[in-house]
Every structure is written in C-alpha cells, then in structure tokens.
Design a protein around this motif. Sequence first.
Motif, mmCIF file in Angstrom:
data_model
loop_
_atom_site.group_PDB
_atom_site.id
_atom_site.type_symbol
_atom_site.label_atom_id
_atom_site.label_comp_id
_atom_site.label_asym_id
_atom_site.label_seq_id
_atom_site.Cartn_x
_atom_site.Cartn_y
_atom_site.Cartn_z
ATOM 1 N N THR A 221 -90.025 54.708 -27.666
ATOM 2 C CA THR A 221 -90.088 53.255 -27.451
ATOM 3 C C THR A 221 -88.978 52.561 -28.235
ATOM 4 O O THR A 221 -88.310 51.650 -27.720
ATOM 5 C CB THR A 221 -91.475 52.722 -27.874
ATOM 6 O OG1 THR A 221 -92.476 53.463 -27.181
ATOM 7 C CG2 THR A 221 -91.632 51.251 -27.549
ATOM 8 N N VAL B 265 -92.766 54.961 -21.316
ATOM 9 C CA VAL B 265 -91.934 56.118 -21.646
ATOM 10 C C VAL B 265 -92.550 57.378 -21.040
ATOM 11 O O VAL B 265 -93.763 57.507 -20.937
ATOM 12 C CB VAL B 265 -91.737 56.266 -23.175
ATOM 13 C CG1 VAL B 265 -91.012 55.067 -23.746
ATOM 14 C CG2 VAL B 265 -93.051 56.502 -23.895
ATOM 15 N N ASP C 161 -92.252 45.917 -22.260
ATOM 16 C CA ASP C 161 -93.328 46.787 -21.789
ATOM 17 C C ASP C 161 -92.734 47.960 -21.040
ATOM 18 O O ASP C 161 -92.898 48.098 -19.846
ATOM 19 C CB ASP C 161 -94.278 46.011 -20.861
ATOM 20 C CG ASP C 161 -95.248 45.196 -21.671
ATOM 21 O OD1 ASP C 161 -95.481 45.550 -22.822
ATOM 22 O OD2 ASP C 161 -95.750 44.201 -21.132
ATOM 23 N N GLN C 162 -92.023 48.807 -21.716
ATOM 24 C CA GLN C 162 -91.396 49.940 -21.044
ATOM 25 C C GLN C 162 -92.312 51.154 -21.143
ATOM 26 O O GLN C 162 -92.781 51.496 -22.227
ATOM 27 C CB GLN C 162 -90.060 50.243 -21.726
ATOM 28 C CG GLN C 162 -89.457 51.508 -21.222
ATOM 29 C CD GLN C 162 -87.977 51.353 -20.934
ATOM 30 O OE1 GLN C 162 -87.398 50.306 -21.182
ATOM 31 N NE2 GLN C 162 -87.381 52.375 -20.396
ATOM 32 N N GLU D 162 -93.572 56.529 -30.319
ATOM 33 C CA GLU D 162 -92.927 55.487 -31.131
ATOM 34 C C GLU D 162 -91.404 55.644 -31.091
ATOM 35 O O GLU D 162 -90.680 54.674 -30.891
ATOM 36 C CB GLU D 162 -93.429 55.565 -32.577
ATOM 37 C CG GLU D 162 -92.856 54.458 -33.454
ATOM 38 C CD GLU D 162 -93.279 54.580 -34.908
ATOM 39 O OE1 GLU D 162 -93.891 55.598 -35.287
ATOM 40 O OE2 GLU D 162 -92.980 53.654 -35.671
#
Length: 197
Positions: A184, A5, A2-3, A181
Amino acid sequence: MDQIVNVVGVGGSSRPGSTAEKALRVVLDAAQRRGAAVQLISGPALAMPLYDPRHGATAPQARRLLAAVAGADALVLASPAYHGGISGLVKNALDHVEELSEDIRPYFSERAVGCVAVANGWQGAVSTLAALRDVTHALRGWPTPLGAAINTSAARFSPAGACMDAHVQGQLEEMAAQVVEFATMRALATSRAQSAR
Ligand SMILES: Cc1cc2nc3c(=O)[nH]c(=O)nc-3n(C[C@H](O)[C@H](O)[C@H](O)COP(=O)(O)O)c2cc1C
C-alpha cells in the motif's frame, strides 16, 4: 487512496493441503481481511518442467506463475524443508522467475515478500527460512521483517485451517499485515510520483 493490492502466494508441496499450503492460506486469508486481492499458486499448479534458460517458460503452469508474479504487488513464499533447504518443487518454480529479468519490475523488484518455512524440526525450518529470504534478496525483493519458521512437530493446523499454535497463527497474520502495508505504501508513493510529473 483506496487501492486494492494483489498478494500472490507461491508454495506448498505436490500434495494439495500440505502444511506449507495451509500456512500460505492463513497469510492470504489475513491479507484478504485487510482488503487485498489474493491468489494462491500451490500443489499441482507448481508442477512444471525443470527450468531450462534455453527454452524459457513454455508449460501452462509456468506461464500462469509468471503472470501472477508479474501482476503481484506483494508475494508470500512457503516451502517445506527438504534436507535442510527449499524443496525442489518450490525452487524450480522460483527458478522460472528468471524469465521476468526484463520485466518492467524485474523479478520481485519493488515488492515485499513474506517467507514461510515448514519442517519437522527447528533446524530445517530455520535453514529453509534463511534460504527463502536469500532467494528473495537475489530476486531483488524486500523480505518482510518477520519471517515464519514453523515446526510441525510443535504446531499443527486445525481442519478449519488455522494454526492451533496461537503464536504461529499470530506471526502469519502479522506477515500479512506487513506485506499489505508495504504494498500500500509503494502504491501510494508511485501514485504521488506520477501526479507530481
Ligand atoms: C524429501 C524430504 C526431505 C525432508 N527433509 C527435512 C529436513 O531436512 N528437516 C526437517 O525438519 N523436515 C524434513 N522433511 C519433513 C518435511 O519438511 C515436513 O514433512 C513438512 O514440512 C511438513 O509438510 P507436509 O504437510 O507437506 O508433509 C522432509 C520431508 C521430505 C519428504
């Protein structure tokens, strides 16, 4: 993983609420809905002295821009077409990125960059989009597959901020999906590489 960005938008004109700024806001809002933290550097925040490599980035606006770019996981650039190319305001801001040549991630390295050009006709929109993508390459960034060329004589923005041309609105939202995307995926690859050490 669950980073969160960080997506940083840079562009617009000296006029707050310019069309390029509106387009940037659409991309950033869509990125935020996808879980990104977003930051916009636009309008007066882009007004900085002409870049001089002998003196570096001394103005507070320039330092703020460089801190934001250095901390970004993805970027979105937007410029109006001025005489068929990137406006001086936006190009000068991008020239300041030279100060990040020795950064741990030099220039725009390792990051996806969405590019948006806004013009009063197709010719200027397309040539300015190509110029933004060339600058992104020169700065070692990864232009997203989708760039957006917006002809303001055919596509306008509502007072609420959305583009009233559904196709353009969809393109800007897709660009947000692509930068988030890619950022991530990079974050995941970096964390896997670190845990494999
Ligand atoms: C100095 C200047 C040069 C411009 N050159 C072009 C051009 O070459 N092609 C074009 O389609 N529009 C051109 N335009 C129109 C702008 O691209 C257009 O007004 C802008 O994209 C709309 O954003 P705004 O809301 O900031 O005015 C120019 C505008 C200015 C002020």
